[in-house]
Every structure is written in structure tokens, then in C-alpha cells.
Motif scaffolding. Structure first.
Motif, PDB file in Angstrom:
ATOM      1  N   ARG A  11     -48.134  33.969  63.995  1.00 41.18           N
ATOM      2  CA  ARG A  11     -48.851  34.053  64.851  1.00 41.18           C
ATOM      3  C   ARG A  11     -48.908  34.089  66.261  1.00 41.18           C
ATOM      4  O   ARG A  11     -48.812  34.420  67.487  1.00 41.18           O
ATOM      5  CB  ARG A  11     -50.563  33.266  65.203  1.00 41.18           C
ATOM      6  CG  ARG A  11     -50.830  33.322  64.041  1.00 41.18           C
ATOM      7  CD  ARG A  11     -52.234  32.289  63.791  1.00 41.18           C
ATOM      8  NE  ARG A  11     -53.469  31.869  65.180  1.00 41.18           N
ATOM      9  CZ  ARG A  11     -53.644  33.038  65.191  1.00 41.18           C
ATOM     10  NH1 ARG A  11     -54.919  33.779  64.266  1.00 41.18           N
ATOM     11  NH2 ARG A  11     -55.192  32.935  66.253  1.00 41.18           N
ATOM     12  N   LYS A  12     -47.241  33.318  66.235  1.00 42.06           N
ATOM     13  CA  LYS A  12     -46.747  32.263  66.671  1.00 42.06           C
ATOM     14  C   LYS A  12     -45.468  33.641  67.559  1.00 42.06           C
ATOM     15  O   LYS A  12     -45.219  33.831  68.950  1.00 42.06           O
ATOM     16  CB  LYS A  12     -45.663  31.017  66.202  1.00 42.06           C
ATOM     17  CG  LYS A  12     -45.143  30.487  67.483  1.00 42.06           C
ATOM     18  CD  LYS A  12     -44.141  29.264  67.589  1.00 42.06           C
ATOM     19  CE  LYS A  12     -43.722  28.380  68.468  1.00 42.06           C
ATOM     20  NZ  LYS A  12     -42.771  27.283  67.849  1.00 42.06           N
ATOM     21  N   GLU A  13     -45.314  34.222  66.573  1.00 38.58           N
ATOM     22  CA  GLU A  13     -44.218  35.262  67.327  1.00 38.58           C
ATOM     23  C   GLU A  13     -44.934  36.709  67.863  1.00 38.58           C
ATOM     24  O   GLU A  13     -44.108  37.252  68.440  1.00 38.58           O
ATOM     25  CB  GLU A  13     -43.103  35.457  65.638  1.00 38.58           C
ATOM     26  CG  GLU A  13     -42.217  34.818  65.234  1.00 38.58           C
ATOM     27  CD  GLU A  13     -41.367  34.825  63.780  1.00 38.58           C
ATOM     28  OE1 GLU A  13     -41.915  36.312  63.359  1.00 38.58           O
ATOM     29  OE2 GLU A  13     -40.430  34.037  63.414  1.00 38.58           O
ATOM     30  N   SER A  14     -45.984  36.909  67.361  1.00 40.66           N
ATOM     31  CA  SER A  14     -46.671  37.490  67.451  1.00 40.66           C
ATOM     32  C   SER A  14     -47.394  37.912  68.090  1.00 40.66           C
ATOM     33  O   SER A  14     -48.635  38.615  68.877  1.00 40.66           O
ATOM     34  CB  SER A  14     -47.355  39.106  66.302  1.00 40.66           C
ATOM     35  OG  SER A  14     -46.818  39.008  65.727  1.00 40.66           O
ATOM     36  N   LYS A  15     -48.083  37.106  68.943  1.00 41.92           N
ATOM     37  CA  LYS A  15     -48.689  36.409  70.225  1.00 41.92           C
ATOM     38  C   LYS A  15     -49.562  36.405  69.340  1.00 41.92           C
ATOM     39  O   LYS A  15     -50.494  37.029  70.618  1.00 41.92           O
ATOM     40  CB  LYS A  15     -47.728  37.201  71.778  1.00 41.92           C
ATOM     41  CG  LYS A  15     -46.261  36.296  72.008  1.00 41.92           C
ATOM     42  CD  LYS A  15     -46.078  36.470  73.411  1.00 41.92           C
ATOM     43  CE  LYS A  15     -44.801  36.086  74.238  1.00 41.92           C
ATOM     44  NZ  LYS A  15     -43.786  36.513  72.699  1.00 41.92           N
ATOM     45  N   VAL A  35     -53.938  38.113  72.328  1.00 43.21           N
ATOM     46  CA  VAL A  35     -54.504  39.068  71.735  1.00 43.21           C
ATOM     47  C   VAL A  35     -55.976  39.546  72.187  1.00 43.21           C
ATOM     48  O   VAL A  35     -56.259  41.035  73.110  1.00 43.21           O
ATOM     49  CB  VAL A  35     -54.066  39.825  70.205  1.00 43.21           C
ATOM     50  CG1 VAL A  35     -55.158  38.762  69.504  1.00 43.21           C
ATOM     51  CG2 VAL A  35     -54.072  41.119  70.360  1.00 43.21           C
ATOM     52  N   VAL A  36     -56.432  38.896  72.274  1.00 39.23           N
ATOM     53  CA  VAL A  36     -58.267  38.978  72.933  1.00 39.23           C
ATOM     54  C   VAL A  36     -57.580  39.450  74.115  1.00 39.23           C
ATOM     55  O   VAL A  36     -58.863  39.986  74.774  1.00 39.23           O
ATOM     56  CB  VAL A  36     -58.619  38.215  72.529  1.00 39.23           C
ATOM     57  CG1 VAL A  36     -59.391  38.009  71.139  1.00 39.23           C
ATOM     58  CG2 VAL A  36     -57.696  36.484  73.323  1.00 39.23           C
ATOM     59  N   TRP A  87     -54.500  46.703  67.146  1.00 39.77           N
ATOM     60  CA  TRP A  87     -56.216  46.939  67.933  1.00 39.77           C
ATOM     61  C   TRP A  87     -56.844  45.764  67.606  1.00 39.77           C
ATOM     62  O   TRP A  87     -57.870  44.929  67.148  1.00 39.77           O
ATOM     63  CB  TRP A  87     -55.919  47.809  68.589  1.00 39.77           C
ATOM     64  CG  TRP A  87     -57.799  48.313  68.871  1.00 39.77           C
ATOM     65  CD1 TRP A  87     -58.256  47.749  69.301  1.00 39.77           C
ATOM     66  CD2 TRP A  87     -58.418  48.623  67.364  1.00 39.77           C
ATOM     67  NE1 TRP A  87     -59.721  48.296  69.190  1.00 39.77           N
ATOM     68  CE2 TRP A  87     -60.019  48.924  68.278  1.00 39.77           C
ATOM     69  CE3 TRP A  87     -58.393  49.369  66.120  1.00 39.77           C
ATOM     70  CZ2 TRP A  87     -61.170  49.045  67.232  1.00 39.77           C
ATOM     71  CZ3 TRP A  87     -59.356  49.869  65.410  1.00 39.77           C
ATOM     72  CH2 TRP A  87     -60.396  49.912  65.543  1.00 39.77           C
ATOM     73  N   ARG A  88     -56.334  46.392  66.212  1.00 42.16           N
ATOM     74  CA  ARG A  88     -57.238  45.731  65.251  1.00 42.16           C
ATOM     75  C   ARG A  88     -57.578  44.451  64.597  1.00 42.16           C
ATOM     76  O   ARG A  88     -58.312  43.609  64.463  1.00 42.16           O
ATOM     77  CB  ARG A  88     -57.002  46.691  63.616  1.00 42.16           C
ATOM     78  CG  ARG A  88     -57.703  46.472  61.890  1.00 42.16           C
ATOM     79  CD  ARG A  88     -59.492  46.516  62.606  1.00 42.16           C
ATOM     80  NE  ARG A  88     -60.041  46.223  61.418  1.00 42.16           N
ATOM     81  CZ  ARG A  88     -60.921  45.306  61.573  1.00 42.16           C
ATOM     82  NH1 ARG A  88     -61.019  44.426  62.515  1.00 42.16           N
ATOM     83  NH2 ARG A  88     -61.750  45.264  60.812  1.00 42.16           N
ATOM     84  N   CYS A  89     -56.321  43.755  64.986  1.00 46.73           N
ATOM     85  CA  CYS A  89     -56.481  41.960  64.865  1.00 46.73           C
ATOM     86  C   CYS A  89     -57.318  41.428  65.802  1.00 46.73           C
ATOM     87  O   CYS A  89     -58.210  40.666  65.328  1.00 46.73           O
ATOM     88  CB  CYS A  89     -55.103  41.809  64.835  1.00 46.73           C
ATOM     89  SG  CYS A  89     -53.987  39.969  65.226  1.00 46.73           S
ATOM     90  N   GLU A 105     -60.032  38.978  65.274  1.00 49.92           N
ATOM     91  CA  GLU A 105     -60.307  37.620  66.383  1.00 49.92           C
ATOM     92  C   GLU A 105     -60.919  37.535  67.638  1.00 49.92           C
ATOM     93  O   GLU A 105     -61.804  35.991  67.363  1.00 49.92           O
ATOM     94  CB  GLU A 105     -58.917  37.789  67.545  1.00 49.92           C
ATOM     95  CG  GLU A 105     -57.536  36.957  66.729  1.00 49.92           C
ATOM     96  CD  GLU A 105     -57.297  36.063  66.213  1.00 49.92           C
ATOM     97  OE1 GLU A 105     -57.089  35.297  66.615  1.00 49.92           O
ATOM     98  OE2 GLU A 105     -56.540  36.099  64.509  1.00 49.92           O
ATOM     99  N   LYS A 106     -62.427  38.675  67.929  1.00 52.40           N
ATOM    100  CA  LYS A 106     -62.885  38.571  69.008  1.00 52.40           C
ATOM    101  C   LYS A 106     -64.224  38.290  67.826  1.00 52.40           C
ATOM    102  O   LYS A 106     -65.362  37.612  68.056  1.00 52.40           O
ATOM    103  CB  LYS A 106     -62.975  40.014  68.983  1.00 52.40           C
ATOM    104  CG  LYS A 106     -62.616  39.913  70.882  1.00 52.40           C
ATOM    105  CD  LYS A 106     -62.871  41.252  70.908  1.00 52.40           C
ATOM    106  CE  LYS A 106     -62.163  41.429  72.416  1.00 52.40           C
ATOM    107  NZ  LYS A 106     -61.855  42.552  73.386  1.00 52.40           N
ATOM    108  N   GLY A 107     -63.882  38.716  66.654  1.00 46.36           N
ATOM    109  CA  GLY A 107     -65.613  38.605  65.586  1.00 46.36           C
ATOM    110  C   GLY A 107     -64.963  37.003  65.095  1.00 46.36           C
ATOM    111  O   GLY A 107     -66.253  35.923  64.592  1.00 46.36           O
TER     112      GLY A 107
END
Length: 471
Positions: A173-177, A181-182, A236-238, A242-244
Motif C-alpha cells: 500500500r505504501k509503495e503503490s500509494k 487511489v480513490v 482501477w479495480r483496486c 477501496e470505495k467499497g
């Protein structure tokens, strides 16, 4: 209010079980099996799947070994956070050759900066959180146990495995920020491929994954044509995940997972290597970084190739994972979904009553009623229309259909004529739900007639409301 239920006495037996939660009448007739005992004072609820509720996150409900594992994980996490060892340390960069004096000066400056950076990292780790829940156990946040139990359950309460999984998730999560993403804009091309829509019987937000949209070669190439585009698709799927999660209540007793609906209708299938690769990456990402975030995985409109693929994958899936899979062939889609989702929350194209921008019904409007129509029997649903000038609106569906159906308006005045709202016709098994309305110019009633000529019982679901005139 409970409706009056009247059985016609043409025979000594009745052909439908009925309980209605709205004003109106239901009349049933037919020469069939004896009526099963039924409490007519209570609404009949839609059948739900057994063993569906989430496992409890209350400490008092955990087994002894589960509580012990949770305490051990909290102890390891507390020690790692306070000891600044939760994340791997970065290797110091090698310096280029320079003069001795410059090196000493740089070393001194770097030492000061290093100390400041280290202090900053320690504070950041103390504030580390996941899905908005602080992870430092000593903070006493009630959601911390809920999050940690997800990792423990995903690793069968093996503390070390759960701890490593948590660390890898935080690092990813840290590396991919991921926390940002939301807020990213991915355009509208993929909006139809997956989306959140409604909740199930237990309050889980429902996520629909529509694989059939990738039948379009243009969209397929936009999503999976290159490695870069596949990475964008994963991100995008991530974002959708996260929104869910933002809709969840990560506290003991709260709804803390989603319901996934995977529609395989017109899916390109496993022969498309790009889709196969993206699917594999997506499954790995969700499995590794979103443990226990899905209560059920329901596959609908399943083609024959799915069963062969599932047989190959099954040996590599845990029993826990397989227990969350539900599979429905096209003819059983609506029947399967109603076990998990209220009919008023199921989109109309899946046989439910939910329509986009519905101006007639809201989710609060009109209780959905149900009757079970036995083989060879007929039922009539009567909707009162006592005030002149009102508009009556109704939704109705029969699971599996294959019945005769008609709609009429019958005036109270015996001298008036019956109005045919919808002519009687044979409804095939693939019919969708009916939505109709009628404005009455005199007092009377709408009569919906369902005749079951098959040798199987049928479930009828319906609701109605009266829109009063504005003059």
C-alpha cells in the motif's frame, strides 16, 4: 398491514400459500396438495441462504485459541510499531568520491537529516492505519481487532503467517500509494465493467463484476492490450475495492465485508491470454491484500467452460475460500440472487425490481410481498383503487415464470365495464419483472391473475403503491 387472505371454496383444498404485507386481497384456488400450516398474521420473508452471516468480531464470541492468537498478533504488532521495525529499512545510498573535507561536512549534515528522518518515521509508524483504522493496539481503537482478525482468519489463525501478510500488505500500500487511489481519475471506459449497487439482506454492499463487457474488442484492448494498460486496470479495480470498503463498518458487530456478483454472460473466457493474465493478477492482488473482505462470491450466468476451469483450480483453493463460492446457471440467476439480496435491491436486468433513476418506487416504498403458488393453482392479487383519479403502480415477478398472467381493472359499480390492462398471455421462463401502472376514473380494484399450469410450485414477488392525485 396484513391483507385479508381469502380461499375460494370450489375445492376442499387450497393451492397457494400466501402472506401479504400490504392492503389488498389475494384469492387462491386449485385442486392440489393440502395446504401447509402457515401463520397468516406475519409477512413471509424471502428465503435466505444458510450459514451466511459474518463470523463474530466480538472478543466474547471468539474461541480460546482465537483470542490467544489475536493477543499474540497484537503484541507482535505493538512491538514492531514502537520499535520502528514494521517496514524494512532502506539501504543508505553510496556517495560519490569527493574531498575528505566535503565528505565530513556532508556526513555531518546527513547525520542530522538522518536523525530527523528517523524520528519522523517513528511517528509515522505510530500513526499507521489500514482502511482508516489505527493499527497500534495500545490506542484501543475498537476497529483494530476487526482488521487483525481478517488477517488471522485468512491464515487460519497462524500468528506469524498473519503478521507477515499484514506487513506485506502495508508495504504494498505504501509503495503503490493506495491511500490516494480513490481520488484518481480513470475515465469512464471501465465504469460498466464493475460497480457498487445496493446492499444484501445482511447489509453487505454489493459489487457487480461484468465480464461480458470485454466482448467488445475496443474495450478489451483499452483494458488489457499492453502491460501498462493491465497495470492501469489493476489500479482501477483496486480503487473500486477501496470505495467499497469505505461503505463498511469496521467495528465489532458492524458489516465488515462485501458481496461480490460475477456475471460471466458473454465473457471472452480463458482462451484470451491477456484477460487470463489480468484475472490472475487481480485475484492475487485481492487475495493477498484484502483478506476476508468478501462475504460471498456469487458467479451467475455461468457457461460450461467455468466448470472445467473450476475443477482445475479447486485443489489449490482452501475449503474456506470454496465455501464462499456460489454458482448459478442462467435459468437460476434471479432465484439465486434473491437468497442473498432483497428483490427491490436487485437490478431489473437480473430479474429484480431496482431501476436506475426510478421515479415510481424508492427503496422505502411499498413492502415487497410474496406468495407461493402450488402446482395447478391460480392466484389473484387485488389492489384497491377506492379514490378516483389516483395512479396505481406495481412490480411483479414470478421466479422461473412459465405461468399464464393477466391484469384487469374491475369497477365497484356492477354496471361498468371491466378494463383489460394487460391481456392474458403465457409468460416464458426468461421473462423479466413486470412494471405497470393504471389511473382509475372510478372506484374499483386492479386484479392481477397468475395461473400456474406446471407441476412445480412458483414463488411470486410483488409490491404496489398508490400515487394520489394532486388536484
Amino acid at each position: 398491514m396484513t391483507a385479508e387472505v381469502m380461499a375460494q371454496e370450489e375445492t376442499h383444498q387450497t393451492g397457494a400459500e400466501v402472506v401479504v404485507a400490504q392492503e389488498g386481497k389475494v384469492v387462491v384456488q386449485g385442486d392440489v396438495q393440502p395446504k401447509e400450516s402457515l401463520d397468516e398474521s406475519k409477512p413471509k420473508t424471502v428465503e435466505k441462504s444458510s450459514s451466511y452471516k459474518e463470523e463474530s468480531n466480538f472478543l466474547s464470541d471468539l474461541k480460546e485459541f482465537e483470542r490467544k492468537a489475536l493477543n499474540e498478533l497484537k503484541s507482535k504488532l505493538e512491538e514492531a510499531i514502537l520499535g520502528n521495525s514494521l517496514f524494512e529499512k532502506e539501504e543508505p545510498k553510496k556517495k560519490e568520491a569527493s574531498t575528505v573535507s566535503e565528505e565530513k561536512k556532508e556526513d555531518a549534515e546527513e547525520s542530522v537529516e538522518a536523525v530527523k528522518e528517523e524520528e519522523k518515521k517513528v511517528e509515522e509508524e505510530k500513526d499507521v492505519s489500514l482502511w482508516g483504522v489505527p493499527l497500534l493496539p495500545s490506542k484501543g481503537t475498537e476497529g483494530t481487532d476487526v482488521v487483525l482478525l481478517k488477517f488471522l482468519r485468512a491464515r487460519e489463525f497462524k500468528v506469524n503467517d498473519a503478521f507477515e501478510m499484514l506487513k506485506k500488505t502495508l508495504k504494498w500500500r505504501k509503495e503503490s500509494k493506495i491511500d490516494s487511489v480513490v481520488d484518481e481519475d480513470f475515465g469512464s471506459d471501465l465504469a460498466s465493467a464493475a460497480y457498487m449497487n445496493g446492499v444484501d439482506h445482511e447489509g453487505h454492499p454489493v459489487c457487480y463484476n461484468i465480464f461480458g463487457v470485454f466482448e467488445s474488442e475496443e474495450l478489451y484492448q483499452k483494458a488489457f492490450g499492453t502491460e501498462e494498460r493491465r497495470s492501469e486496470f489493476l489500479r482501477w479495480r483496486c480503487q473500486l475495492m477501496e470505495k467499497g470498503i469505505q461503505k463498511l463498518n469496521l467495528k465489532p458487530g458492524g458489516v465488515s465485508s462485501l458481496l461480490q456478483i460475477n456475471d460471466l454472460k458473454n465473457s471472452p473466457g480463458p482462451s484470451k491470454k491477456e484477460l487470463r493474465a489480468a484475472t490472475k493478477q487481480t485475484v492475487a492482488m485481492l487475495q493477498d491484500n484484502y483478506p476476508e473482505m468478501v462475504a460471498k462470491n456469487i458467479f451467475i450466468n455461468v457457461p460450461f467452460w467455468y466448470y472445467a476451469l473450476n475443477a482445475l483450480l479447486s485443489p489449490f483453493l482452501t475449503q474456506r475460500t470454496k465455501s464462499k463460492f456460489v454458482v448459478a446457471r442462467p435459468a437460476k440467476v434471479t432465484e439465486t440472487l434473491t437468497k442473498y439480496i432483497p428483490i427491490e435491491e436487485i437490478p431489473v436486468h437480473y430479474g429484480g425490481f431496482k431501476r436506475e433513476n426510478d421515479s415510481e418506487f424508492s427503496t422505502q416504498d411499498a413492502t415487497v410481498s410474496e406468495l407461493t403458488l402450488k402446482a395447478g393453482s391460480t392466484a389473484t392479487i387485488e389492489i384497491p383503487a377506492l379514490e378516483v383519479g389516483n395512479t396505481l403502480c406495481w412490480d411483479l415477478t414470478v421466479l422461473g415464470w412459465e405461468v399464464n398472467y393477466k391484469e384487469e381493472f374491475v369497477p365497484n359499480d356492477e354496471g361498468s365495464y371491466t378494463v383489460i390492462v394487460q391481456k392474458g398471455k403465457k409468460m416464458g421462463s426468461q421473462e423479466g419483472p413486470i412494471r405497470n401502472s393504471f389511473r382509475n376514473n372510478e372506484a374499483g380494484k386492479i386484479i392481477l391473475t397468475i395461473e400456474n399450469t406446471t407441476n412445480k410450485k412458483k414463488r411470486v414477488l410483488y409490491r404496489y403503491k398508490t400515487n394520489k392525485n394532486s388536484f
